[in-house]
Structure formats: structure tokens, C-alpha cells
Scaffold this motif. Structure first.
Motif, PDB file in Angstrom:
ATOM      1  N   TYR A 166      -5.064  14.494  15.518  1.00  0.00           N
ATOM      2  CA  TYR A 166      -4.235  13.671  14.636  1.00  0.00           C
ATOM      3  C   TYR A 166      -3.405  12.677  15.452  1.00  0.00           C
ATOM      4  O   TYR A 166      -2.692  13.046  16.391  1.00  0.00           O
ATOM      5  N   ASN A 167      -3.509  11.386  15.098  1.00  0.00           N
ATOM      6  CA  ASN A 167      -2.750  10.330  15.765  1.00  0.00           C
ATOM      7  C   ASN A 167      -2.199   9.409  14.679  1.00  0.00           C
ATOM      8  O   ASN A 167      -2.924   8.582  14.127  1.00  0.00           O
ATOM      9  N   GLU A 168      -0.925   9.577  14.360  1.00  0.00           N
ATOM     10  CA  GLU A 168      -0.342   8.873  13.224  1.00  0.00           C
ATOM     11  C   GLU A 168      -0.393   7.359  13.388  1.00  0.00           C
ATOM     12  O   GLU A 168      -0.757   6.634  12.457  1.00  0.00           O
ATOM     13  N   GLU A 169      -0.041   6.872  14.556  1.00  0.00           N
ATOM     14  CA  GLU A 169      -0.026   5.424  14.775  1.00  0.00           C
ATOM     15  C   GLU A 169      -1.420   4.831  14.619  1.00  0.00           C
ATOM     16  O   GLU A 169      -1.596   3.758  14.028  1.00  0.00           O
ATOM     17  N   GLN A 170      -2.416   5.556  15.108  1.00  0.00           N
ATOM     18  CA  GLN A 170      -3.787   5.078  15.004  1.00  0.00           C
ATOM     19  C   GLN A 170      -4.247   5.041  13.542  1.00  0.00           C
ATOM     20  O   GLN A 170      -4.915   4.095  13.103  1.00  0.00           O
ATOM     21  N   ARG A 187       0.871  -1.187   0.000  1.00  0.00           N
ATOM     22  CA  ARG A 187       0.000   0.000   0.000  1.00  0.00           C
ATOM     23  C   ARG A 187       0.901   1.228   0.000  1.00  0.00           C
ATOM     24  O   ARG A 187       1.550   1.539   0.997  1.00  0.00           O
ATOM     25  N   THR A 188       0.969   1.898  -1.143  1.00  0.00           N
ATOM     26  CA  THR A 188       1.897   3.010  -1.314  1.00  0.00           C
ATOM     27  C   THR A 188       1.273   4.359  -0.939  1.00  0.00           C
ATOM     28  O   THR A 188       0.091   4.454  -0.608  1.00  0.00           O
ATOM     29  N   LYS A 189       2.097   5.400  -1.019  1.00  0.00           N
ATOM     30  CA  LYS A 189       1.692   6.793  -0.815  1.00  0.00           C
ATOM     31  C   LYS A 189       1.080   7.025   0.574  1.00  0.00           C
ATOM     32  O   LYS A 189       0.167   7.845   0.744  1.00  0.00           O
ATOM     33  N   ILE A 190       1.607   6.316   1.569  1.00  0.00           N
ATOM     34  CA  ILE A 190       1.130   6.479   2.942  1.00  0.00           C
ATOM     35  C   ILE A 190       1.392   7.883   3.455  1.00  0.00           C
ATOM     36  O   ILE A 190       0.606   8.443   4.230  1.00  0.00           O
ATOM     37  N   ASP A 191       2.485   8.495   3.012  1.00  0.00           N
ATOM     38  CA  ASP A 191       2.797   9.861   3.444  1.00  0.00           C
ATOM     39  C   ASP A 191       1.697  10.826   3.020  1.00  0.00           C
ATOM     40  O   ASP A 191       1.322  11.731   3.791  1.00  0.00           O
ATOM     41  N   ALA A 192       1.139  10.632   1.820  1.00  0.00           N
ATOM     42  CA  ALA A 192       0.064  11.512   1.348  1.00  0.00           C
ATOM     43  C   ALA A 192      -1.199  11.325   2.187  1.00  0.00           C
ATOM     44  O   ALA A 192      -1.891  12.302   2.518  1.00  0.00           O
ATOM     45  N   ASP A 193      -1.510  10.094   2.557  1.00  0.00           N
ATOM     46  CA  ASP A 193      -2.679   9.832   3.408  1.00  0.00           C
ATOM     47  C   ASP A 193      -2.531  10.500   4.774  1.00  0.00           C
ATOM     48  O   ASP A 193      -3.483  11.093   5.297  1.00  0.00           O
ATOM     49  N   LEU A 194      -1.344  10.401   5.338  1.00  0.00           N
ATOM     50  CA  LEU A 194      -1.109  10.992   6.659  1.00  0.00           C
ATOM     51  C   LEU A 194      -1.174  12.515   6.602  1.00  0.00           C
ATOM     52  O   LEU A 194      -1.743  13.159   7.491  1.00  0.00           O
ATOM     53  N   ASN A 195      -0.606  13.092   5.551  1.00  0.00           N
ATOM     54  CA  ASN A 195      -0.653  14.552   5.409  1.00  0.00           C
ATOM     55  C   ASN A 195      -2.080  15.048   5.263  1.00  0.00           C
ATOM     56  O   ASN A 195      -2.459  16.084   5.834  1.00  0.00           O
ATOM     57  N   ALA A 196      -2.896  14.308   4.513  1.00  0.00           N
ATOM     58  CA  ALA A 196      -4.301  14.687   4.338  1.00  0.00           C
ATOM     59  C   ALA A 196      -5.051  14.609   5.672  1.00  0.00           C
ATOM     60  O   ALA A 196      -5.844  15.499   6.013  1.00  0.00           O
ATOM     61  N   SER A 197      -4.791  13.563   6.445  1.00  0.00           N
ATOM     62  CA  SER A 197      -5.448  13.409   7.741  1.00  0.00           C
ATOM     63  C   SER A 197      -5.025  14.511   8.708  1.00  0.00           C
ATOM     64  O   SER A 197      -5.839  15.021   9.488  1.00  0.00           O
ATOM     65  N   ARG A 198      -3.762  14.900   8.633  1.00  0.00           N
ATOM     66  CA  ARG A 198      -3.270  15.959   9.520  1.00  0.00           C
ATOM     67  C   ARG A 198      -3.931  17.295   9.205  1.00  0.00           C
ATOM     68  O   ARG A 198      -4.268  18.065  10.107  1.00  0.00           O
ATOM     69  N   ARG A 199      -4.138  17.557   7.910  1.00  0.00           N
ATOM     70  CA  ARG A 199      -4.782  18.811   7.522  1.00  0.00           C
ATOM     71  C   ARG A 199      -6.266  18.824   7.899  1.00  0.00           C
ATOM     72  O   ARG A 199      -6.794  19.852   8.335  1.00  0.00           O
ATOM     73  N   LEU A 200      -6.924  17.688   7.747  1.00  0.00           N
ATOM     74  CA  LEU A 200      -8.363  17.615   8.019  1.00  0.00           C
ATOM     75  C   LEU A 200      -8.681  17.614   9.510  1.00  0.00           C
ATOM     76  O   LEU A 200      -9.710  18.138   9.932  1.00  0.00           O
ATOM     77  N   ASN A 201      -7.802  17.029  10.302  1.00  0.00           N
ATOM     78  CA  ASN A 201      -8.096  16.890  11.731  1.00  0.00           C
ATOM     79  C   ASN A 201      -6.825  17.103  12.557  1.00  0.00           C
ATOM     80  O   ASN A 201      -6.338  16.191  13.229  1.00  0.00           O
ATOM     81  N   PRO A 202      -6.283  18.316  12.530  1.00  0.00           N
ATOM     82  CA  PRO A 202      -4.988  18.557  13.171  1.00  0.00           C
ATOM     83  C   PRO A 202      -4.994  18.374  14.689  1.00  0.00           C
ATOM     84  O   PRO A 202      -3.994  17.946  15.276  1.00  0.00           O
ATOM     85  N   ARG A 203      -6.095  18.673  15.337  1.00  0.00           N
ATOM     86  CA  ARG A 203      -6.121  18.622  16.805  1.00  0.00           C
ATOM     87  C   ARG A 203      -6.150  17.183  17.319  1.00  0.00           C
ATOM     88  O   ARG A 203      -5.609  16.890  18.397  1.00  0.00           O
TER      89      ARG A 203
END
Length: 404
Positions: A176-180, A158-174
Motif C-alpha cells: 500500500y502506497n497512499e501517495e502513489q 472527485r469525492t469519497k477518496i477516503d473510501a478508495d484508499l481504505n479499499a486499496s489498503r485492505r486489498l493490498n496491505p503489504r
């Protein structure tokens, strides 16, 4: 050097393997046979198929496994549209027997897994990476089932995980839990594949632009465990050095082969040539030591590429290297001078005497035994230094990153 240290340097299993090599043949014959086996190991082919949908990052994935950037000479072509219309081979720049195959996209409406596999000549591949960038669809599942039916191994990436994480951080910054988030992505992938009939799917989450993060180490250890032993060695040595564990695995793989290289190098000494002093095959030792430097990325070209990849000055990387030999060019003259060092001679005699306790032939052929011990200790100490320096360089390039 005490007996305990010698036991770790030349363990019992290596001595027993060496003893078997000398059964029913003399020193020179055993050394030549070992040398031929090492050459054949370098020639073992490994063909890795990389398939998936267009735009999923297949070509970039191939490039990073080969240690190349997308714009470097010889890199697989990348783009947002399908650039692969036939199975295209890309040779590893350092290990020419390792070939990554960029296969055509599988997302067409007329896609039929069995016909697709016949078209790309699936029999030539050792295993498959099935790439998906958002989620795994029916075409991925059908392809995996067809590969499994034909008796080949496959792994989901499953590629482009960095893009998924960046999108999640922008949408829900407060919140945001990367491991979760990573756990959720992995569980969703596995759940979808299982629902499609794939039992126990192996899924690795990766970013081709941050290969040091996420599941690259897990992928490496999984393949190291599951590939046949002769293929495992080839695959392991070809991988990029972006994990401490990867360096340790490479170091152990090389150490297991040192006695064979030392024995191959000592063949000349056991067969004296009039007018020449007995000794190790220096040309052979130069070749092996260069291989060590290249495998750990300690040659000038690899260090420059690493510095560019991680936006470091190459002088920063060179500054953490402790052994001057690691940075020196390996030449015939350098190796000859190293073989004459008094401390090397003393250590070589101890190695020879220790090994001769199990393999009497080493003691009975005096010149050959001494040459074996000298070559063994030279390679062992050099490999140890190069591997440790590679670890320091890796720590330097990753000092401001977070690994998973």
C-alpha cells in the motif's frame, strides 16, 4: 515599534489607496464613503452550483463547505438515493450572501446538458462544482462542455477518496502506497476527461469526512486565484478553517481592510458632538472584532463544533489559546476599556504620525487622526492575536492527522 514594523503594518499601497480616498473631499466625507464601500462588500452575492450524479456526495460537500454536519439543523439533505429534485439553495450560516445550490442529479437516460442548465437557471451561478465519486462519466463531460460554452467556470471534485484508499489498503496491505494511489486516481480522472474533450481539466480529490486532507487547500488557492477580486474575498472568508494556509489567507484579506475600518470608525471623532468626548465609533469596532472572531472560528459555538468534529474536549482547544481577548465576549464595555489603555494610545500616535506623512489630512484633523490610529492598532493587534490563536487551535485538532 520601529519604522520597519510600521511599514509592514501599514504598507505603501494601503497608504496610497488612503491618500486617493481623501482627494477632493474632507475627512468625514472620505470616511463615510469608505464605510459605504465596506457595507457593499458584505452584500456581494456569491452563488455556487454543486451538481453531479445521485449518491456522489453533493449534499455532504455543501454541508462541509458551510461548516455543518449532515445531521445539523439547516444542513442539506443527504442519502444514498437522489434527494434533490429541484435546485435547492443553502445559505452559509455566517455569510448570508454566500449560497450553495444543490442541483438535481444528472445521471438520467434523458439527460440533456443544455436543457438541464436552462432548467436550473444557470445564469445565476458564479461557478460550478461537478461532483463524481467513482469516475467521471459522459454526463459529467457533456455538462462541463455545456457550462464552458455558456461562459461559466467549472471544477471537477472527485469525492469519497477516503473510501478508495481504505479499499486499496485492505486489498493490498503489504504494498500500500497512499501517495502513489492518489496520483493514479488523479491521472486517471484527468486522462478520461481529456479524452472526452475537456482541455486542462481541474480535478480536486477530496473526502468530505476528512476535509483537512488531500486537495482541499489546492482547491481553495485555485479558486482564490481565479475568481474576480470582489467574489474572491467573499468566498475566502466563508471557507472552513481546516488549513494553516487558509488562516493565513483570511488574515491577509482582513489586514488589507483594517485601514478602511479604522477610518470608518474615526468619522465620529472628526465631527465633534457637543457634550461628548471625541473618539472612535465603539459600536462599529465591536461589530468588526466579532466578525474577526467568527471568521477564524474562535467564538464559543464554532469552538464547540470543531471539538465535536475532531472528537476533542473543548477545554483542550481553549488551553492552547494565548490571548485572553480571543476567548472573551466582545462587548461595548470591553472595547471601551481597551481604547483607554496607555500602550494602545502610544502605538496609535505612532501609526497616526506615520500615516500622516503620506496622508496629511490625518494630521490636520487632530481628533480624527488620533481616533484613526487608535482604531487601527486595536483592530490590527486583535486580528493578529485571533489569527495566531486559531492556528494553535488548528494544530491541536490536527495533531494526530496527516495532511497532504
Amino acid at each position: 515599534m520601529d519604522p520597519k514594523e510600521l511599514h509592514s503594518v501599514l504598507p505603501h499601497n494601503a497608504l496610497q489607496e488612503m491618500k486617493l480616498a481623501f482627494e477632493h473631499q474632507d475627512f468625514v466625507a472620505a470616511a463615510e464613503n469608505i464605510k459605504r464601500s465596506l457595507v457593499s462588500l458584505d452584500d456581494i452575492p456569491l452563488n455556487v452550483a454543486v451538481t453531479g450524479e445521485s449518491g456522489s456526495g453533493k449534499s455532504t460537500f455543501i454541508n462541509v463547505l458551510r461548516g455543518l454536519g449532515d445531521e445539523e439543523e439547516g444542513a442539506a439533505k443527504t442519502g444514498v438515493v437522489e434527494t434533490t429534485v429541484v435546485a435547492t439553495p443553502y445559505f452559509h450560516p455566517r455569510h448570508r450572501n454566500v449560497v450553495y445550490w444543490d442541483l438535481p442529479g444528472i445521471e438520467t437516460a434523458s439527460f440533456k446538458p443544455s436543457e438541464y442548465l436552462e432548467l436550473v437557471k444557470f445564469h445565476q451561478f458564479d461557478f460550478f462544482f461537478i461532483i463524481g465519486s467513482e469516475r467521471f462519466r459522459n454526463c459529467h463531460i457533456e455538462l462541463a462542455q455545456a457550462i464552458n460554452a455558456m461562459g461559466k467556470k467549472f471544477y471537477f471534485v472527485r469525492t469519497k477518496i477516503d473510501a478508495d484508499l481504505n479499499a486499496s489498503r485492505r486489498l493490498n496491505p503489504r504494498n500500500y502506497n497512499e501517495e502513489q494511489i492518489l496520483t493514479q486516481i488523479r491521472e486517471n480522472c484527468i486522462k478520461g476527461l481529456f479524452a472526452g474533450g475537456i482541455l486542462c481539466p481541474r480535478v480536486f480529490l477530496l473526502s468530505s469526512f476528512e476535509l483537512e486532507k488531500y486537495d482541499f487547500c489546492l482547491m481553495q488557492t485555485t479558486l482564490e486565484r481565479e475568481l474576480p477580486s470582489h467574489k474572491r474575498h467573499v468566498f475566502l472568508l466563508s471557507l472552513p478553517n481546516i488549513y494553516t494556509q487558509a488562516l493565513k489567507m483570511k488574515s491577509e484579506a482582513f489586514k488589507n481592510q483594517i485601514w478602511k475600518h479604522a477610518l470608518a470608525s474615526a468619522a465620529k471623532a472628526a465631527l465633534p458632538i457637543p457634550g461628548l468626548l471625541p473618539g472612535s465609533d465603539i459600536d462599529y469596532l465591536v461589530k468588526v472584532m466579532k466578525e474577526y472572531k467568527g471568521a477564524f472560528g474562535m467564538d464559543q459555538t464554532s469552538l464547540a463544533h470543531l471539538a465535536q468534529t475532531f472528537d476533542k474536549d473543548i477545554s483542550e482547544l481553549r488551553s492552547v489559546v494565548r490571548s485572553q481577548l480571543t476567548l472573551q465576549e466582545i462587548t461595548w464595555e470591553l472595547v471601551e476599556s481597551l481604547l483607554k489603555r496607555r500602550e494602545l494610545t502610544a502605538a496609535a500616535l505612532m501609526v497616526t504620525q506615520y500615516a500622516a506623512g503620506t496622508v496629511p489630512m490625518l494630521g490636520s484633523v487632530a481628533a480624527g487622526g488620533v481616533a484613526f490610529g487608535t482604531a487601527f492598532w486595536l483592530l490590527y493587534s486583535f486580528l493578529t492575536d485571533v489569527a495566531e490563536d486559531a492556528g494553535r487551535v488548528l494544530s491541536k485538532v490536527l495533531e494526530n492527522t496527516c495532511q497532504y
